[in-house]
Design an enzyme around this catalytic site. Structure first.
Site, PDB file in Angstrom:
ATOM      1  N   SER A 182     -24.103 -17.790   3.816  1.00 15.00           N
ATOM      2  CA  SER A 182     -23.180 -17.552   2.707  1.00 15.00           C
ATOM      3  C   SER A 182     -22.506 -16.206   2.907  1.00 15.00           C
ATOM      4  CB  SER A 182     -23.926 -17.553   1.368  1.00 15.00           C
ATOM      5  OG  SER A 182     -23.079 -17.117   0.306  1.00 15.00           O
ATOM      6  N   LYS A 211     -29.811 -14.727   2.469  1.00 17.86           N
ATOM      7  CA  LYS A 211     -28.829 -15.292   3.390  1.00 17.86           C
ATOM      8  C   LYS A 211     -28.537 -14.340   4.549  1.00 17.86           C
ATOM      9  CE  LYS A 211     -27.973 -19.305   1.471  1.00 17.86           C
ATOM     10  NZ  LYS A 211     -28.308 -20.573   2.176  1.00 17.86           N
ATOM     11  N   TYR A 240     -30.473 -13.614  -3.476  1.00 18.66           N
ATOM     12  CA  TYR A 240     -29.859 -14.700  -2.701  1.00 18.66           C
ATOM     13  C   TYR A 240     -29.080 -14.133  -1.520  1.00 18.66           C
ATOM     14  CZ  TYR A 240     -26.569 -18.553  -1.727  1.00 18.66           C
ATOM     15  OH  TYR A 240     -25.813 -19.530  -1.133  1.00 18.66           O
TER      16      TYR A 240
END
Length: 258
Positions: free
Chosen positions: A141, A158, A154
């Site tokens: 991402s 990633k 998050y």
């Protein structure tokens, strides 16, 4: 001359491949001729189909190493081989770092970094013993390439996933190639939760240089390429599929007198 990628005869696993970006990846692989097995903790309401063919679904909790090992053993037993693993399962809600505590953020890291590591280790045990090896694609991402307020854990996961993929590419060569696809903003059935109504989605799309959010099939096409012989010498790479990225804020904030 037209270039067609044909994955007929190959077997692919797409984690979280039943909706959103995962469903787009599954459809692209089906259209390229691959046999596709999707997995998630719970059976979806409907399956994923494309080109007159349907993906197979098997339930598994990717956070349970023994269950993951049994899952890949079953895929090998039922299909004879495993050529591609796409580590797509993951995600997070909006949560600032001082909201929820460390344990909550640790679960985000577990799902988005530890679970793909677990799946990759199990897939490698299949791929390393078969003729032709295999390929692993991580779905990263842009949140892992820039500050990610509201989804910091998050973004950190990633970023770690991309680093993990590069190390795997070195350790597991030449039997298994490992790459990362780094999507930007993607339009899915849940986009309204992030961007609002159609007007809001269109407004967000206009901030992207190519003028729109990605479609899940855009991510799927990148995965098909990386899984194919056309990418036979590509390993340890990060392929950004973000429509040109994000326009730097200072360009809009700055005033220039000519």
């Amino acid at each position: 001359m037209a270039v067609t990628i044909d994955l007929s005869g190959s077997v692919a696993v797409v984690t979280g491949g039943t909706r959103g970006v995962g469903a787009g990846i599954t459809r692209a692989l089906l259209e390229a001729g691959a046999e596709v097995v999707t997995c998630a903790r719970r059976r979806p309401g409907q399956g994923v189909e494309a080109a007159g063919r349907a993906a197979r679904f098997l339930p598994v909790d990717l956070r349970e190493p023994d269950a993951v090992g049994a899952f890949f053993d079953r895929v090998r037993g039922d299909h004879g081989r495993l050529d591609l693993l796409v580590n797509n399962a993951g995600g997070t809600g909006f949560r600032m770092l001082d909201d929820g505590g460390a344990a909550c953020h640790a679960r985000v890291v577990e799902l988005n970094l530890v679970a793909p590591l677990t799946a990759s280790l199990a897939a490698y045990e299949v791929m390393r013993h078969q003729r032709g090896g295999g390929s692993i694609v991580m779905i990263g991402s842009v949140s892992g390439t820039r500050p990610s307020p509201g989804s910091a854990a998050y973004g950190a996961a990633k970023a770690g996933l991309d680093s993990l993929a590069r190390s795997m590419a070195v350790e597991w060569a030449p039997r298994v190639r490992v790459n990362t696809v780094v999507p930007g903003m993607v339009r899915t059935e849940l986009s309204h939760l992030h961007y609002g109504d159609e007007e809001g989605i269109a407004a967000v799309g206009r901030t992207v240089p190519l003028g729109r959010l990605a479609d899940p099939t855009d991510i799927g096409d990148a995965c098909v390429f990386l899984a194919s012989d056309r990418a036979a010498y590509i390993s340890g790479a990060s392929l950004h599929v973000h429509g040109g990225g994000e326009r730097p804020a200072f360009l809009d904030a700055a005033t220039v007198n000519n």
